[in-house]
Design a protein around this motif. Structure first.
Motif, PDB file in Angstrom:
ATOM      1  N   LEU A  10       0.817  -1.209   0.000  1.00 48.23           N
ATOM      2  CA  LEU A  10       0.000   0.000   0.000  1.00 48.23           C
ATOM      3  C   LEU A  10       0.851   1.259   0.000  1.00 48.23           C
ATOM      4  O   LEU A  10       0.342   2.355  -0.224  1.00 48.23           O
ATOM      5  CB  LEU A  10      -0.917   0.020   1.228  1.00 48.23           C
ATOM      6  CG  LEU A  10      -1.846  -1.177   1.390  1.00 48.23           C
ATOM      7  CD1 LEU A  10      -2.624  -1.066   2.688  1.00 48.23           C
ATOM      8  CD2 LEU A  10      -2.793  -1.272   0.201  1.00 48.23           C
TER       9      LEU A  10
ATOM     10  N   GLU B 176      -0.901   2.705  -5.141  1.00 50.19           N
ATOM     11  CA  GLU B 176      -1.891   2.090  -6.030  1.00 50.19           C
ATOM     12  C   GLU B 176      -1.548   2.266  -7.506  1.00 50.19           C
ATOM     13  O   GLU B 176      -2.439   2.351  -8.357  1.00 50.19           O
ATOM     14  CB  GLU B 176      -3.285   2.666  -5.759  1.00 50.19           C
ATOM     15  CG  GLU B 176      -3.742   2.578  -4.312  1.00 50.19           C
ATOM     16  CD  GLU B 176      -3.882   1.133  -3.836  1.00 50.19           C
ATOM     17  OE1 GLU B 176      -4.172   0.255  -4.664  1.00 50.19           O
ATOM     18  OE2 GLU B 176      -3.701   0.894  -2.626  1.00 50.19           O
TER      19      GLU B 176
ATOM     20  N   LYS C   9       0.990  -4.133 -11.048  1.00 47.51           N
ATOM     21  CA  LYS C   9      -0.384  -3.722 -10.753  1.00 47.51           C
ATOM     22  C   LYS C   9      -1.334  -4.172 -11.858  1.00 47.51           C
ATOM     23  O   LYS C   9      -2.141  -3.399 -12.373  1.00 47.51           O
ATOM     24  CB  LYS C   9      -0.456  -2.198 -10.573  1.00 47.51           C
ATOM     25  CG  LYS C   9       0.210  -1.685  -9.314  1.00 47.51           C
ATOM     26  CD  LYS C   9      -0.516  -2.140  -8.074  1.00 47.51           C
ATOM     27  CE  LYS C   9       0.166  -1.603  -6.818  1.00 47.51           C
ATOM     28  NZ  LYS C   9      -0.465  -2.100  -5.591  1.00 47.51           N
TER      29      LYS C   9
END
Length: 560
Positions: A124, A344, A509
């Protein structure tokens, strides 16, 4: 740290113990903090004060570095850092704004990338990595930093700087107000878009037009030693109090492991399932022809344009950007390796040979790099290929355009400029280029912003004249370059260093990987040869997705 949150990284140092951070007392583990729910960790640790607000020229109330005694291992260093952080929590500063770095030297030299790889459960948190080049080509007046800093890994953001609008002088001042010559290792690491006026594609949204971060937790690798540090930053006018900064750092520290393992970059090798180029080769041929038609048109001001290609790859397993960087280090002799990953977002990584500029107080250094050939398999073949590059009229023209453009831009800002050597071969492990070094002396240190905004984009990644080339690129390329070919590096109190973000990729990601490469188009360019050059430039990444023997390390050579 609770057993359930301890990282399972195998230490390669026999006396390494798990990191134990203490915040309610200097000696006991703060057990009431162990039970924070996952969403609370995410809420606290992802909070980052954006420094691009308020008055960018208002001085910070406090800028300070506190250095503790050296520790024998990372675990011991972490314990000392833990106690120091407890003292931060129990004392309140008199200033309503400030930044404090607490650092603990470690007597072992440990690779910063190895440390960062063991923080892979902290998904995170934003992270960064920067491994610089040898900067001995500049006279250093500052002797306070006696050890050479090899590389830096950062986790979490004490203060970040980001916006959708283009990077401005006010943004530069916003960053510089958190930096000081007396705290040389407080630095802001980040990157800027190649073209801040172009639309941002979804894969680049987390980066904005520019993104910089001063890490909360940082691991520094020196020649012969290491260091772990923690940094807090606060500014009541930016709605970040001292207490909030401490709480955010606590949340980050609970996710950090002090164990270090050596990584070899070969585990879970990702194999390509699908690859798509934008443009494809037929469209590339058409784009090159269009560019040549403009360049050769009578009265056209366009001399050179750099066209690029993006290659999106889908792989069997998710790519670990840090494993890729580890593999690229074999080829990264005296090149910059970097990783920048906002929260993110995928990671922007690269292994670039090209310096945009390095500044030490008033001294500034840049370089011209253009023309590309492969290395030869034998000494005689390598020599022959190098001589062909040196004698090529087309490559000399392309190189001269780059060198003279940089020289003129330095002369606009510097009191003196020297070009030496003016044209030599720079041989990297996989490719070789034409190379020149340019040095100058700034009139004042605030001219750093002028140097940055003037040098970027260089003709090596955009073209000449730059605005005409940029417009053609924006009309021709059907993908977003993002930070590819933009400035990537760091600002410091007395020093700053930026590379050109080429030989780079966007990784992870769920995006697989997007590989970027470009090549200069000048009169005499051949589209099929330029396509082969693109393949050569991306080969450092594509080889990582094939079952190939690793490249045998080769020494970089600058042939005078």
């Amino acid at each position: 740290m609770a057993a359930g949150t301890t990282r399972q990284c195998i230490g390669r140092f026999m006396d390494i113990e798990p990191m134990k951070f203490s915040f309610s007392s200097p000696t006991a583990i703060a057990r009431q903090s162990i039970h924070l729910p996952n969403h609370k960790y995410k809420e606290l640790s992802s909070l980052s004060m954006n420094g691009c607000g308020g008055n960018p020229r208002a001085p910070l109330g406090l800028i300070e570095t506190r250095t503790l005694g050296a520790a024998p291992t990372p675990a011991v260093a972490a314990d000392r850092l833990s106690s120091a952080l407890y003292n931060l929590k129990t004392t309140s500063p008199t200033s309503d704004s400030g930044i404090i770095r607490i650092e603990v030297p470690i007597v072992q030299q440990i690779e910063a990338l190895e440390w960062l790889s063991c923080q892979n459960h902290s998904t995170l948190l934003p992270r960064c990595y920067f491994s610089g080049r040898d900067s001995t080509d500049i006279d250093h007046n500052d002797t306070s930093q006696k050890q050479k800093l090899v590389s830096v890994a950062g986790l979490g953001s004490a203060v970040s700087f980001s916006h959708l609008r283009p990077f401005s002088l006010d943004d530069w001042h916003s960053i510089k107000r958190f930096l000081s010559k007396n705290s040389p290792l407080i630095r802001a690491y980040g990157a800027m878009r190649f073209d801040a006026r172009s639309d941002i594609a979804p894969e680049w949204e987390g980066f904005g037009s520019f993104y910089f971060m001063v890490p909360q937790v940082e691991f520094n690798e020196f020649q012969g030693s290491s260091m772990i540090a923690a940094t807090i930053a606060w500014d009541n006018r930016l709605s970040r109090t001292y207490e909030e900064a401490i709480a955010a750092l606590e949340a980050t520290m609970w996710q950090v492991s002090s164990l270090v393992q050596r990584i070899n970059g070969t585990s879970h090798r990702a194999v390509v399932l699908h690859q798509a180029h934008v443009p494809n080769q037929a469209s590339w041929d058409s784009a090159v022809k269009q560019a040549l038609d403009i360049i050769t048109t009578k009265n056209s001001s366009l001399v050179k344009v750099v066209l690029a290609r993006s290659s999106r790859v889908l792989t069997t397993v998710e790519i670990d950007p840090l494993e890729w960087l580890t593999s690229l280090q074999v080829e990264g002799v005296n090149a910059y390796q970097f990783c920048l990953q906002p929260p993110e977002s995928p990671a922007f990584i690269g292994n670039t040979p090209e310096r945009l500029f390095y500044r030490n107080r008033l001294s500034v250094c840049s370089e011209a790099l253009a023309g590309t050939r492969a290395r030869g398999g034998t000494e005689s073949l390598d020599l022959q290929i190098g001589q062909d590059l040196l004698s090529s009229a087309k490559d000399h023209h392309e190189f001269s355009v780059v060198r003279e453009s940089i020289r003129r831009k330095l002369e606009d800002v510097c009191t003196s400029t020297v070009v030496k050597p003016s044209k030599v071969l720079r041989k990297l492990p996989r490719v070789q280029h034409l190379y020149a070094k340019l040095t100058g002396t700034l009139q004042k240190e605030d001219d750093e912003f002028k140097i940055l905004s003037s040098l970027h984009p260089t003709p090596a990644v955009c073209g000449l004249p730059s605005e005409e080339a940029r417009v053609l690129i924006s009309k021709t390329e059907m993908f977003d370059r993002g930070m590819y070919a933009g400035p990537v590096g760091w600002f410091g109190g007395a020093e700053s260093e930026f590379a050109v973000g080429i030989r780079s990729a966007l990784v992870g990601k769920d995006s697989g990987a997007i590989l970027y490469a470009g090549t200069g188009i000048v009169e005499g360019s051949d589209s099929s040869l330029e396509w082969k050059e693109l393949e050569l430039k991306t080969s450092q990444f594509t080889k990582l997705m094939k079952h190939e023997a690793p490249l045998v390390p080769m020494r970089e050579i600058v042939e005078l």
